[in-house]
Design an enzyme around this catalytic site. Structure first.
Site, PDB file in Angstrom:
ATOM      1  N   ARG A   1      -4.879  -2.592  -7.058  1.00 26.73           N
ATOM      2  CA  ARG A   1      -5.838  -3.231  -6.151  1.00 26.73           C
ATOM      3  C   ARG A   1      -7.255  -2.725  -6.431  1.00 26.73           C
ATOM      4  O   ARG A   1      -8.214  -3.509  -6.426  1.00 26.73           O
ATOM      5  CB  ARG A   1      -5.464  -2.965  -4.688  1.00 26.73           C
ATOM      6  CG  ARG A   1      -6.321  -3.767  -3.718  1.00 26.73           C
ATOM      7  CD  ARG A   1      -6.060  -3.387  -2.283  1.00 26.73           C
ATOM      8  NE  ARG A   1      -6.286  -1.968  -2.057  1.00 26.73           N
ATOM      9  CZ  ARG A   1      -6.048  -1.337  -0.918  1.00 26.73           C
ATOM     10  NH1 ARG A   1      -5.538  -1.996   0.107  1.00 26.73           N
ATOM     11  NH2 ARG A   1      -6.285  -0.051  -0.800  1.00 26.73           N
TER      12      ARG A   1
ATOM     13  N   ARG B   1       0.788  -1.241   0.000  1.00 20.10           N
ATOM     14  CA  ARG B   1       0.000   0.000   0.000  1.00 20.10           C
ATOM     15  C   ARG B   1       0.812   1.278   0.000  1.00 20.10           C
ATOM     16  O   ARG B   1       0.277   2.342  -0.309  1.00 20.10           O
ATOM     17  CB  ARG B   1      -0.947   0.003   1.209  1.00 20.10           C
ATOM     18  CG  ARG B   1      -2.109  -0.945   1.026  1.00 20.10           C
ATOM     19  CD  ARG B   1      -2.740  -1.264   2.352  1.00 20.10           C
ATOM     20  NE  ARG B   1      -1.803  -2.030   3.163  1.00 20.10           N
ATOM     21  CZ  ARG B   1      -2.069  -2.515   4.375  1.00 20.10           C
ATOM     22  NH1 ARG B   1      -3.248  -2.266   4.917  1.00 20.10           N
ATOM     23  NH2 ARG B   1      -1.171  -3.205   5.037  1.00 20.10           N
TER      24      ARG B   1
ATOM     25  N   TYR C   1      -4.544 -17.560  13.120  1.00 23.95           N
ATOM     26  CA  TYR C   1      -5.685 -16.961  12.393  1.00 23.95           C
ATOM     27  C   TYR C   1      -6.840 -17.942  12.286  1.00 23.95           C
ATOM     28  O   TYR C   1      -8.010 -17.578  12.409  1.00 23.95           O
ATOM     29  CB  TYR C   1      -5.241 -16.492  10.992  1.00 23.95           C
ATOM     30  CG  TYR C   1      -4.284 -15.323  11.068  1.00 23.95           C
ATOM     31  CD1 TYR C   1      -4.754 -14.021  11.212  1.00 23.95           C
ATOM     32  CD2 TYR C   1      -2.904 -15.518  11.029  1.00 23.95           C
ATOM     33  CE1 TYR C   1      -3.871 -12.951  11.315  1.00 23.95           C
ATOM     34  CE2 TYR C   1      -2.012 -14.462  11.125  1.00 23.95           C
ATOM     35  CZ  TYR C   1      -2.497 -13.178  11.275  1.00 23.95           C
ATOM     36  OH  TYR C   1      -1.635 -12.123  11.387  1.00 23.95           O
TER      37      TYR C   1
HETATM   38  O1  CP3 Z   1       6.061  -9.146   0.815  1.00 24.00           O
HETATM   39  C1  CP3 Z   1       5.349  -8.978  -0.204  1.00 24.00           C
HETATM   40  O2  CP3 Z   1       5.393  -7.939  -0.903  1.00 24.00           O
HETATM   41  C2  CP3 Z   1       4.495 -10.148  -0.670  1.00 24.00           C
HETATM   42  C3  CP3 Z   1       3.167 -10.141  -0.231  1.00 24.00           C
HETATM   43  C4  CP3 Z   1       2.732 -10.518   1.187  1.00 24.00           C
HETATM   44  C5  CP3 Z   1       1.482 -10.111   1.671  1.00 24.00           C
HETATM   45  N1  CP3 Z   1       1.254 -10.727   2.855  1.00 24.00           N
HETATM   46  C6  CP3 Z   1       0.569  -9.191   0.985  1.00 24.00           C
HETATM   47  C7  CP3 Z   1      -0.442  -8.471   1.788  1.00 24.00           C
HETATM   48  C8  CP3 Z   1       3.299 -11.353   2.150  1.00 24.00           C
HETATM   49  C9  CP3 Z   1       4.664 -12.015   2.166  1.00 24.00           C
HETATM   50  C10 CP3 Z   1       2.349 -11.481   3.199  1.00 24.00           C
HETATM   51  C11 CP3 Z   1       2.554 -12.339   4.381  1.00 24.00           C
HETATM   52  C12 CP3 Z   1       1.615 -12.218   5.526  1.00 24.00           C
HETATM   53  N2  CP3 Z   1       0.261 -12.073   5.494  1.00 24.00           N
HETATM   54  C13 CP3 Z   1       2.007 -12.340   6.862  1.00 24.00           C
HETATM   55  C14 CP3 Z   1       3.369 -12.652   7.355  1.00 24.00           C
HETATM   56  C15 CP3 Z   1       4.333 -11.558   7.155  1.00 24.00           C
HETATM   57  C16 CP3 Z   1       4.235 -10.475   8.161  1.00 24.00           C
HETATM   58  O3  CP3 Z   1       4.051  -9.326   7.749  1.00 24.00           O
HETATM   59  O4  CP3 Z   1       4.432 -10.781   9.338  1.00 24.00           O
HETATM   60  C17 CP3 Z   1       0.845 -12.203   7.661  1.00 24.00           C
HETATM   61  C18 CP3 Z   1       0.774 -12.236   9.177  1.00 24.00           C
HETATM   62  C19 CP3 Z   1      -0.251 -12.049   6.769  1.00 24.00           C
HETATM   63  C20 CP3 Z   1      -1.680 -11.958   7.123  1.00 24.00           C
HETATM   64  C21 CP3 Z   1      -2.248 -10.658   6.728  1.00 24.00           C
HETATM   65  N3  CP3 Z   1      -2.423 -10.254   5.421  1.00 24.00           N
HETATM   66  C22 CP3 Z   1      -2.690  -9.636   7.575  1.00 24.00           C
HETATM   67  C23 CP3 Z   1      -2.646  -9.677   9.091  1.00 24.00           C
HETATM   68  C24 CP3 Z   1      -3.149  -8.612   6.742  1.00 24.00           C
HETATM   69  C25 CP3 Z   1      -3.824  -7.346   7.172  1.00 24.00           C
HETATM   70  C26 CP3 Z   1      -2.905  -6.457   7.892  1.00 24.00           C
HETATM   71  C27 CP3 Z   1      -2.303  -5.490   6.943  1.00 24.00           C
HETATM   72  O5  CP3 Z   1      -1.064  -5.381   6.876  1.00 24.00           O
HETATM   73  O6  CP3 Z   1      -3.098  -4.822   6.296  1.00 24.00           O
HETATM   74  C28 CP3 Z   1      -2.932  -8.993   5.406  1.00 24.00           C
HETATM   75  C29 CP3 Z   1      -3.238  -8.222   4.186  1.00 24.00           C
HETATM   76  C30 CP3 Z   1      -2.139  -8.021   3.189  1.00 24.00           C
HETATM   77  N4  CP3 Z   1      -1.282  -8.982   2.748  1.00 24.00           N
HETATM   78  C31 CP3 Z   1      -1.846  -6.831   2.486  1.00 24.00           C
HETATM   79  C32 CP3 Z   1      -0.796  -7.100   1.607  1.00 24.00           C
HETATM   80  C33 CP3 Z   1      -0.163  -6.166   0.608  1.00 24.00           C
HETATM   81  C34 CP3 Z   1      -2.605  -5.529   2.632  1.00 24.00           C
HETATM   82  C35 CP3 Z   1      -3.934  -5.727   2.004  1.00 24.00           C
HETATM   83  C36 CP3 Z   1      -4.391  -4.521   1.237  1.00 24.00           C
HETATM   84  O7  CP3 Z   1      -3.870  -4.249   0.142  1.00 24.00           O
HETATM   85  O8  CP3 Z   1      -5.319  -3.863   1.729  1.00 24.00           O
END
Ligand code: CP3
Length: 355
Positions: A41, A32, A155
């Site tokens: 997105r 983001r 989760y």
């Molecule tokens: O690193 C990268 O660029 C690759 C993409 C990636 C995403 N999630 C995209 C994402 C990776 C490697 C993850 C891993 C992930 N997802 C983890 C472990 C890594 C970490 O950060 O500890 C976890 C715990 C998740 C679960 C998850 N996904 C949560 C808790 C959330 C919401 C919280 C937040 O940051 O908004 C997501 C959503 C998410 N995953 C987004 C992205 C780009 C944001 C969603 C959006 O675009 O609105």
């Protein structure tokens, strides 16, 4: 046949082979903080649709590489694709994080979990890997990933993000054999999922154990590290005649790096609460290290970012086996130019450490 790799610094550093400078990428580099990500997105409709549309997932994977001189691409997806594929009902509410409609809380819920064929239920992920590899054309290697069974389990059991892990810790201490059955199920699914990513073209894989640091040392070994070790033991570690390195990252796991180095992983991710020099002594050069700039440093102006990059490079010190990264994902409200300052500083300041 896929194109030969033009830049393999990242893969070489993970194997502690000599490189002329320290390779660099950023956790959550597609995300983001980039206006072009927000536009794609919006085009997809929402985050899950973005993950499930291979051409758009490819587009956002490549966006940060157009801006910055990064040494690796990471598949655009999420660790919650597995619960989604298990039919637990996953939703991402804007600004609220993930929600799982049918959390797994009882022995009966665990027995009802289906087994997973990643090339069927998660085919869109493998398709994204194949499209990204084609579009990368050997520019840099592609990282595949999954969550650790414990982290995905939090989760699945809590039904979303959690502060105290009420339900899963209740299970851990009150019905540990149930939790072990759930984690064993997630371990099988995750192993098959990562092997399918490797077969589709992932050139390194990373296991994100974001919530391992919430465990006591004994519980960490029994409920998180044990299962990650089992996954590592069953991954296909070579493809296209090259080793496929495995990175383990437990956020908050600084005290357990020596145990993690016994897992069979090639490299360990380190967050910013542990000094890389201390980490290096703990693992005694058995594995490479990845990290560990505090992501909040990117709120500061470029000169301060450069100074902190210098500090991280100096803390690892002379020699090979360091992949520069943030200590956790980039924050969504960081100015994109500040990420450029970090990447440029790694390019400029790291060569002396490799002479
Ligand atoms: O690193 C990268 O660029 C690759 C993409 C990636 C995403 N999630 C995209 C994402 C990776 C490697 C993850 C891993 C992930 N997802 C983890 C472990 C890594 C970490 O950060 O500890 C976890 C715990 C998740 C679960 C998850 N996904 C949560 C808790 C959330 C919401 C919280 C937040 O940051 O908004 C997501 C959503 C998410 N995953 C987004 C992205 C780009 C944001 C969603 C959006 O675009 O609105």
């Amino acid at each position: 046949m896929s194109a030969p790799l033009k830049n393999d610094l990242f893969l070489r550093a993970l194997l502690r082979e000599p490189t002329p400078r320290t390779p660099v990428w950023m956790m959550r580099q597609a995300g983001r903080y980039l206006p072009e990500y927000r536009a794609t997105r919006a085009q997809a409709g929402n985050f899950l649709k973005l993950c499930m549309t291979p051409d758009l997932a490819c587009e956002v994977t490549l966006q940060p590489l157009r801006r910055y001189a990064l040494d690796a691409a990471i598949l655009f997806s999420d660790i919650l694709t597995i619960p989604h594929a298990l039919g637990l009902g996953l939703e991402f509410e804007a600004g609220e994080g993930p929600r799982i409609d049918r959390p797994v809380r009882s022995a009966r819920d665990i027995d009802a979990l289906p087994s997973l064929d990643p090339e069927r239920e998660l085919r869109y992920v493998m398709d994204a890997v194949r499209v990204i590899r084609r579009e990368l054309d050997g520019k840099v290697p592609l990282i595949g990933f999954a969550g650790s069974p414990w982290t995905v389990g939090t989760y699945v059991v809590e039904g979303g993000s959690s502060k105290n892990f009420q339900h899963i810790k209740g299970m851990l201490y009150g019905a540990p054999s149930d939790l072990h059955r759930l984690l064993a199920h997630l371990t099988r699914a995750t192993t098959d999922y990562l092997n399918a990513q490797i077969a589709a073209g992932a050139q390194a894989v990373m296991i994100f154990d974001t919530w391992g640091g919430a465990l006591s040392p004994a519980a960490y070994r029994e409920f998180s590290l044990h299962y990650m070790t089992e996954i590592v033991a069953n991954l296909h570690r070579a493809a296209d005649g090259r080793r496929v390195p495995v990175i383990l990252f437990t956020k908050g796991g600084g005290a357990w790096l020596a145990d993690m180095a016994d897992s069979g992983a090639d490299a360990l991710g380190v967050d910013w609460t542990t000094d890389l020099g201390t980490a290096r002594l703990a693992v005694a050069d058995r594995v490479a290290l990845q990290g560990n700039l505090d992501p909040s440093v990117l709120y500061a102006p470029p000169a301060a970012i450069r100074a902190e990059v210098g500090r991280v490079l100096a803390s690892f010190g002379q020699g090979h086996g360091h992949v520069f990264n943030l200590g956790h994902g980039i924050h969504p409200d960081v100015p994109p130019e500040h990420a450029a300052a970090m990447v440029d500083a790694v390019h400029e300041l790291s060569p002396p450490y490799h002479r």
